[in-house]
Design a protein around this motif. Structure first.
Motif, short mmCIF file in Angstrom:
data_model
loop_
_atom_site.label_atom_id
_atom_site.label_comp_id
_atom_site.label_asym_id
_atom_site.label_seq_id
_atom_site.Cartn_x
_atom_site.Cartn_y
_atom_site.Cartn_z
N UNK A 130 -17.12 35.34 42.26
CA UNK A 130 -18.31 35.49 43.10
C UNK A 130 -18.09 36.57 44.14
N UNK A 173 -25.59 22.11 52.62
CA UNK A 173 -26.98 21.71 52.35
C UNK A 173 -27.93 22.90 52.52
N UNK A 174 -28.82 23.04 51.56
CA UNK A 174 -29.78 24.15 51.51
C UNK A 174 -29.08 25.51 51.53
N UNK A 175 -27.96 25.58 50.82
CA UNK A 175 -27.23 26.84 50.68
C UNK A 175 -26.91 27.01 49.20
N UNK A 176 -26.26 28.14 48.90
CA UNK A 176 -25.95 28.40 47.50
C UNK A 176 -24.67 27.66 47.09
N UNK A 177 -24.87 26.50 46.44
CA UNK A 177 -23.76 25.61 46.05
C UNK A 177 -23.85 25.37 44.54
N UNK A 178 -22.72 25.37 43.86
CA UNK A 178 -22.76 24.89 42.48
C UNK A 178 -21.44 24.23 42.11
N UNK A 179 -21.48 23.49 40.99
CA UNK A 179 -20.34 22.68 40.59
C UNK A 179 -19.84 23.11 39.22
N UNK A 202 -21.10 38.38 47.81
CA UNK A 202 -20.65 37.31 48.71
C UNK A 202 -19.38 37.75 49.42
N UNK A 221 -21.29 31.09 49.97
CA UNK A 221 -21.51 30.28 48.77
C UNK A 221 -20.40 29.22 48.68
N UNK A 245 -22.54 16.77 46.40
CA UNK A 245 -21.50 17.64 46.95
C UNK A 245 -21.86 18.40 48.22
N UNK A 246 -23.14 18.72 48.51
CA UNK A 246 -23.36 19.72 49.56
C UNK A 246 -23.11 19.27 51.00
#
Lengths: 388, 383
Positions: free
Chosen positions: B96, B75-81, B102, B49, B68-69
């Motif tokens: 996390x 990209x196409x993964x578990x990302x957050x801001x 994770x 993540x 951001x990814x």
């Protein structure tokens, strides 16, 4: 060691309205207060606060999360704001979940608020600033055009008609007639009303779109040992998932939301759900446009590709069907104050799974519900699975 | 659940006052590659993540998490801001991993302050739009009021604040990544132009561009990924009142609350005894003194005396901001806390080169989000 269980124990929401008299802070506090009252708690019981709101541009306030913090009850408490665009509403409860599941906190309040009416004359203009400043902004893209493109792609790929898709708007707006906070509930709306509404950017017509709204929602999350003391009917967060695709949305397959599929698979894995179509009893997919609900149901693996509309035509999706979809009325019926609209779906599952949803209660004592949101540049999927 | 979490990889690029040849994406990519190489991980395969910290108005783009990814391999993964400081980002990654879902999480923060044409106006837009903005306060003006209140209540002096500048900018001379190293005297600092009395321009950190990425891992992974995992003993963060009218103007209560949470997790009762090195917020010189007191290293009014006595110098009792701090490295906007934590990791690994402090086992990083916020975070690390 196993994972710490996290439950939703209280929820509150303001009316969703076109133009609220209250400031963003006041809306936030109103929802927070209702959530606290619903489980007989006070701010003294809350150890940390998670807050969600979409872009700062709506309020025109830099560091908007800091500005709203006292409205969210974060005075002298750990406080964080997360954001994944339109996906934020279903992401903040995930943020609350990891606060508690980490073992650092036992009780967390999650608040989501959106006040879109401050943007004058229309919040649509704020969306111009979400696009790439060099390659896209000079083209002055309007979200309605972008979604018209996606809707058209979806219809063309699977040979769907406008009437197939309009059923979604009819059902959601009818469901919303029973929601006390709804902006656009209408028990008597017909397919014809949708199909004859004003064309905004073909194939998107006025009733295909959810309204710009103001509103706030709050939920209280608690660790297992606290939740069991507070209530006999905790609703557990069983699975969470989120995935963000590349920024380069122009290269994306517009007919199928793979980012939603990946987010859903993450959540199903965590919840131990092997057969979502059998095990999910209520679905609250994100429905800012009627075709988006179908799009997302397919991404969530709750329908085959191009077949989600059949859930509406064969009655599966109705309040008394096998898998009621958006019993709340969704964004199309209740309204779309962006971040708050996502958290509204979590609150709806909480009420439905506890059997407290009043006139819109689905029969058969549902066991598991799923809420999903989507956002950014057709880019992010956020999923929460809840169960009794 | 994973109980213990460590920082296993760090990477940065910068820090310079302007970077016209590099976009923020290129800077972040460079920092990310360094961090992943440091940890020996492939972001597409090994990182579960990603957490980024950013504010829309600093980037000039709404819902900036969209952008951001790609440059961090997310990209196409578990990302957050998170709209927080870098230390909020590390705390998020810490949570996390502790959930047990994770094993490896990456944290990213950056500053491209030189891209912002109207930074003072942008910062002023963080004030209450109804009650404060019509008064047209500049952010430094509010900092000047706070400094005045702090000096009055604590009995500290402008000379003591100037001593912070002398120390931190001198420390920065030994830090190859620092943009603003200088050999100054207290008199030279005080002779600079006044921004908002008693706050002088030379007691205010200049901005810099740069990016920092860190990789965190659960205990089982950490030991196999790194010879020198740096363990997180505690993470705390807190807000006080956002209202200018009702807040406490003299004490950094947000830092007191954040420190209390972090110390409790780390089992620290006497911070001065336990902590060997600290990196604290010094966007304005007086904030370092205020932070040292809020963190419980001394009583109110003593931080200035300790600074002039040299107790917080690099080779003394409690080295504070050996990296040069924000005064020496530059104000990195949302990445300030990451820069503070970055130095602590280097020091605890024994990789701080010329400025390495001897016998350090526990380090503390603290941050504040700047005017007009009351948002602070504290991280305690150990080798």
């Amino acid at each position: 060691m196993g994972m710490r269980k996290v439950a939703v124990v209280g929820a509150g929401m303001t009316k969703f309205v076109r133009r609220a008299q209250e400031t963003a802070k006041e809306l936030t506090w109103e929802a927070a207060h209702m959530a606290l009252d619903s489980c007989e708690m006070t701010m003294d019981d809350i150890e940390a606060v998670c807050f969600g709101t979409a872009p700062d541009a709506f309020d025109g306030v830099h560091l908007n999360g800091e500005y709203v913090s006292d409205g969210a009850g974060a005075w002298r408490k750990p406080y964080m704001r997360s954001y994944v665009g339109g996906g934020t509403g279903v992401f903040v409860p995930i943020q609350g979940w990891y606060h508690i599941a980490s073992g650092l906190f036992d009780v967390v309040m999650v608040v989501a608020e959106e006040k879109m009416s401050s943007y004058y004359p229309h919040a649509q203009a704020a969306f111009l600033t979400i696009f790439d400043h060099t390659t896209e902004r000079p083209l002055k893209p309007n979200l309605l055009w972008i979604f018209a493109m996606e809707m058209n792609r979806y219809m063309t790929t699977y040979g769907l008609t406008k009437a197939d898709i309009a059923q979604v708007a009819v059902q959601h707006k009818r469901n919303a007639a029973n929601h006390p906070c709804a902006l656009l509930g209408d028990a008597n709306i017909t397919l014809d009303d949708i199909l004859k509404s004003e064309v905004l950017a073909w194939p998107v017509q006025r009733f295909d779109v959810s309204p710009v709204s103001d509103g706030a929602v709050a939920v209280i999350l608690a660790a297992e040992h606290v939740a069991k003391r507070i209530t006999d009917k905790p609703v557990w967060i069983e699975g969470v998932g989120w995935h963000l695709d590349t920024t380069f949305w122009t290269n994306r397959d517009l007919a199928y939301p793979r980012y939603v599929e990946y987010a859903a698979r993450m959540a199903y894995d965590m919840a131990g759900i092997k057969e979502p179509r059998k095990q999910i009893n209520i679905a609250e997919p994100y429905d800012p446009f009627d075709y988006k609900a179908l799009h997302h149901l397919e991404g969530l693996q709750l329908a085959d590709r191009g077949k989600a509309a059949e859930l509406y035509s064969d009655g599966t999706a109705s309040l008394t069907g096998n898998m009621p979809i958006c019993p709340s009325g969704g964004l199309l019926g209740v309204g779309n104050p962006i971040a708050a609209a996502g958290l509204m779906k979590i609150a709806e599952l909480f009420w439905q799974l506890r059997g407290e949803a009043g006139a819109r209660q689905v029969p058969g004592q549902p066991l598991h519900g799923l809420a999903q949101a989507w956002g950014d540049l057709m880019q992010v999927g956020t999923v929460v699975i809840m169960g009794r | 659940m994973h109980e213990r979490v460590a920082i296993v990889g760090i990477g940065c690029t910068g820090f310079r006052s302007i970077t016209p040849e590099q976009s923020y994406k290129e800077m972040v990519y460079e920092a990310a590659m360094r961090a992943y190489n440091d940890a020996g991980v492939d972001p597409r395969r090994d990182v579960d993540s990603f957490v980024t910290v950013a504010e829309d108005f600093h980037e000039g783009t709404s819902i900036f998490d969209e952008y951001t990814p790609d440059q961090i391999g997310g990209a196409l993964r578990s990302v957050h801001t998170i709209t927080g400081d870098g230390l909020h980002g590390i705390a998020t990654a810490y949570m996390l991993i502790r959930t047990g879902q994770f094993d490896v999480v990456a944290v990213e923060g950056h500053s491209k302050a030189s891209n912002i044409k109207t930074l003072p106006e942008v910062t002023a837009y963080a004030q209450d739009p109804i009650l404060n903005r019509p008064l047209k306060f500049n952010s430094h003006f509010i900092a000047g009021l706070e400094m005045n209140s702090y000096l009055f209540e604590s009995g500290s002096t402008p000379e003591q604040c100037a001593a912070v500048v002398v120390k931190n900018r001198f420390n920065a001379l030994k830090n190859p990544a620092a943009a603003y190293g200088a050999d100054l005297t207290i008199e030279e600092v005080l002779a600079g132009p006044i921004l908002s009395w008693p706050l002088g321009q030379r007691e205010t950190a200049e901005h810099a561009d740069g990016a920092i990425v860190m990789v965190l891992a659960a205990e089982e992974k950490a030991s196999s990924l790194s010879d020198k995992p740096i363990w997180i003993l505690g993470a705390g963060w807190s807000n006080d009142s956002p209202s200018l009218e009702y807040r406490d103007w003299s004490h950094a209560i947000y830092s007191e609350v954040a420190a209390r949470i972090a110390y409790r997790q780390a089992g620290i009762n006497n911070p001065l005894e336990a902590v060997d090195i600290a990196e604290v917020d010094d966007i304005y010189a007086y904030k370092e003194l205020q932070a040292i007191e809020a963190l419980g290293f001394c009583r109110e009014g003593e931080a200035g005396i300790l600074t002039t006595e040299g107790f917080t110098s690099a080779d003394s009792g409690l080295p504070v901001n050996v990296s040069g701090g924000s005064l020496g490295m530059g104000n990195l906007l949302d990445a300030n806390g990451l820069a503070r934590a970055y130095e602590i990791v280097l020091q605890l690994r024994g990789e701080a080169g010329l400025r390495q402090v001897e016998d350090v086992n526990i380090g503390l990083a603290q941050s504040w989000r700047g005017v007009p916020t009351t948002s602070g975070a504290v991280l305690i690390l150990a080798n």
